[in-house]
Design an enzyme around this catalytic site. Structure first.
Site, PDB file in Angstrom:
ATOM      1  N   LYS A   1       0.815  -1.221   0.000  1.00  0.00           N
ATOM      2  CA  LYS A   1       0.000   0.000   0.000  1.00  0.00           C
ATOM      3  C   LYS A   1       0.852   1.276   0.000  1.00  0.00           C
ATOM      4  CE  LYS A   1      -3.971  -2.334   2.130  1.00  0.00           C
ATOM      5  NZ  LYS A   1      -5.069  -2.254   3.115  1.00  0.00           N
TER       6      LYS A   1
ATOM      7  N   ARG B   1      -2.386 -14.647   4.382  1.00  0.00           N
ATOM      8  CA  ARG B   1      -3.117 -13.934   5.433  1.00  0.00           C
ATOM      9  C   ARG B   1      -2.411 -14.128   6.789  1.00  0.00           C
ATOM     10  NH1 ARG B   1      -7.547 -10.357   3.970  1.00  0.00           N
ATOM     11  NH2 ARG B   1      -8.031 -10.527   6.175  1.00  0.00           N
TER      12      ARG B   1
ATOM     13  N   GLU C   1      -9.176 -10.554  -8.235  1.00  0.00           N
ATOM     14  CA  GLU C   1      -8.307  -9.401  -8.019  1.00  0.00           C
ATOM     15  C   GLU C   1      -7.086  -9.441  -8.940  1.00  0.00           C
ATOM     16  OE1 GLU C   1      -9.676  -8.973  -3.321  1.00  0.00           O
ATOM     17  OE2 GLU C   1      -7.629  -9.611  -3.780  1.00  0.00           O
TER      18      GLU C   1
ATOM     19  N   HIS D   1      -2.162  -5.560   1.358  1.00  0.00           N
ATOM     20  CA  HIS D   1      -3.433  -6.249   1.121  1.00  0.00           C
ATOM     21  C   HIS D   1      -3.140  -7.713   0.823  1.00  0.00           C
ATOM     22  CE1 HIS D   1      -7.325  -7.302  -0.669  1.00  0.00           C
ATOM     23  NE2 HIS D   1      -6.622  -7.897  -1.630  1.00  0.00           N
TER      24      HIS D   1
ATOM     25  N   TYR E   1     -12.492  -2.088  -3.929  1.00  0.00           N
ATOM     26  CA  TYR E   1     -13.024  -2.162  -2.558  1.00  0.00           C
ATOM     27  C   TYR E   1     -14.551  -2.029  -2.516  1.00  0.00           C
ATOM     28  CZ  TYR E   1      -8.415  -2.111  -0.325  1.00  0.00           C
ATOM     29  OH  TYR E   1      -7.155  -2.431   0.121  1.00  0.00           O
TER      30      TYR E   1
ATOM     31  N   ASN F   1      -2.318  -0.065   6.706  1.00  0.00           N
ATOM     32  CA  ASN F   1      -1.784  -1.312   7.259  1.00  0.00           C
ATOM     33  C   ASN F   1      -0.839  -2.064   6.318  1.00  0.00           C
ATOM     34  OD1 ASN F   1      -3.716  -2.170   5.510  1.00  0.00           O
ATOM     35  ND2 ASN F   1      -4.948  -3.299   6.985  1.00  0.00           N
TER      36      ASN F   1
HETATM   37  P1  IDP Z   1      -8.351  -6.865   5.182  1.00  0.00           P
HETATM   38  O1  IDP Z   1      -7.507  -5.939   4.339  1.00  0.00           O
HETATM   39  O2  IDP Z   1      -7.609  -7.410   6.346  1.00  0.00           O
HETATM   40  O3  IDP Z   1      -9.042  -7.934   4.362  1.00  0.00           O
HETATM   41  P2  IDP Z   1     -10.920  -5.488   5.273  1.00  0.00           P
HETATM   42  O4  IDP Z   1     -11.897  -5.575   6.386  1.00  0.00           O
HETATM   43  O5  IDP Z   1     -11.245  -6.206   3.995  1.00  0.00           O
HETATM   44  O6  IDP Z   1      -9.496  -5.961   5.838  1.00  0.00           O
HETATM   45  O7  IDP Z   1     -10.714  -3.949   4.969  1.00  0.00           O
HETATM   46  C1  IDP Z   1     -10.048  -3.511   3.800  1.00  0.00           C
HETATM   47  C2  IDP Z   1      -9.098  -2.390   4.174  1.00  0.00           C
HETATM   48  O8  IDP Z   1      -9.844  -1.265   4.634  1.00  0.00           O
HETATM   49  C3  IDP Z   1      -8.135  -2.709   5.326  1.00  0.00           C
HETATM   50  O9  IDP Z   1      -6.985  -3.422   4.931  1.00  0.00           O
HETATM   51  C4  IDP Z   1      -7.800  -1.311   5.831  1.00  0.00           C
HETATM   52  O10 IDP Z   1      -6.847  -0.669   4.982  1.00  0.00           O
HETATM   53  C5  IDP Z   1      -9.136  -0.603   5.668  1.00  0.00           C
HETATM   54  N1  IDP Z   1      -9.944  -0.671   6.914  1.00  0.00           N
HETATM   55  C6  IDP Z   1     -10.623  -1.738   7.396  1.00  0.00           C
HETATM   56  N2  IDP Z   1     -11.256  -1.448   8.555  1.00  0.00           N
HETATM   57  C7  IDP Z   1     -10.959  -0.150   8.800  1.00  0.00           C
HETATM   58  C8  IDP Z   1     -11.323   0.735   9.877  1.00  0.00           C
HETATM   59  O11 IDP Z   1     -12.030   0.393  10.827  1.00  0.00           O
HETATM   60  N3  IDP Z   1     -10.809   2.018   9.793  1.00  0.00           N
HETATM   61  C9  IDP Z   1     -10.035   2.438   8.761  1.00  0.00           C
HETATM   62  N4  IDP Z   1      -9.676   1.644   7.748  1.00  0.00           N
HETATM   63  C10 IDP Z   1     -10.133   0.354   7.760  1.00  0.00           C
HETATM   64 MG    MG Z   2     -10.497  -7.815   2.913  1.00  0.00          MG
END
Ligand code: IDP
Ligand code: MG
Length: 140
Positions: free
Chosen positions: A11, A87, A128, A117, A51, A114
């Site tokens: 990212k 994961r 994807e 992805h 997304y 974070n």
């Molecule tokens: P993942 O990436 O672990 O699969 P997802 O729930 O699919 O998590 O969310 C996609 C992305 O959206 C996350 O990687 C993160 O960058 C962002 N995200 C998810 N939850 C939050 C939140 O509560 N606050 C801000 N950003 C979030």
């Molecule tokens: Mg996800």
């Protein structure tokens, strides 16, 4: 062989701060092979489509802004049981909940930023990968 592949993004926060190399080293050390990789800057349309499943979430707008804020590295990775293994390597979405030694625990700066992805299912991995790569850009 569909289960042997996953899709990943390094990212913008991680690319911007020079963490691509260290993250790639962790991915390689964990035994993943690179089947495809390129650097792109996502358009708003691409990010919104990628997304789409989160479009009703309160964090959606911020997420799109973040994901289009700079270049990212998109890649297809090969490994036995790739989706689940990757994961595990990246850790929980919230870096504070991610285990020690995971990529997110090591490189994330917030839940949003974070660092990486990773696809959450074989079906999404294929979807994807096809979203970002043509067959001529894929190897392995
Ligand atoms: P993942 O990436 O672990 O699969 P997802 O729930 O699919 O998590 O969310 C996609 C992305 O959206 C996350 O990687 C993160 O960058 C962002 N995200 C998810 N939850 C939050 C939140 O509560 N606050 C801000 N950003 C979030
Ligand atoms: Mg996800």
């Amino acid at each position: 062989m569909i289960g042997d592949y996953t899709f990943s993004i390094i990212k913008p926060n991680a690319v911007r701060t020079g963490k691509s190399g260290p993250i790639m080293a962790m991915i390689n050390e964990a035994g993943f092979e690179i089947a495809a990789m390129k650097m792109i800057k996502m358009t708003k349309e691409q990010a919104e489509s990628f997304y789409e499943v989160h479009k009703s979430k309160p964090f959606f707008e911020g997420l799109i802004e973040f994901m289009t804020s700079g270049p990212v590295l998109v890649m297809v990775l090969r490994h036995e049981n790739a989706v689940e293994e990757f994961r595990k390597l990246i850790g929980a979405t919230d870096p504070n909940k991610a285990e020690q030694g995971t990529i997110r625990r090591t490189f994330a700066v917030s839940v949003q930023m974070n660092a990486v992805h990773g696809s959450d299912s074989d079906e999404n991995a294929q979807k994807e990968a096809n979203f970002f790569f043509s067959t001529s850009e894929r190897f392995l």
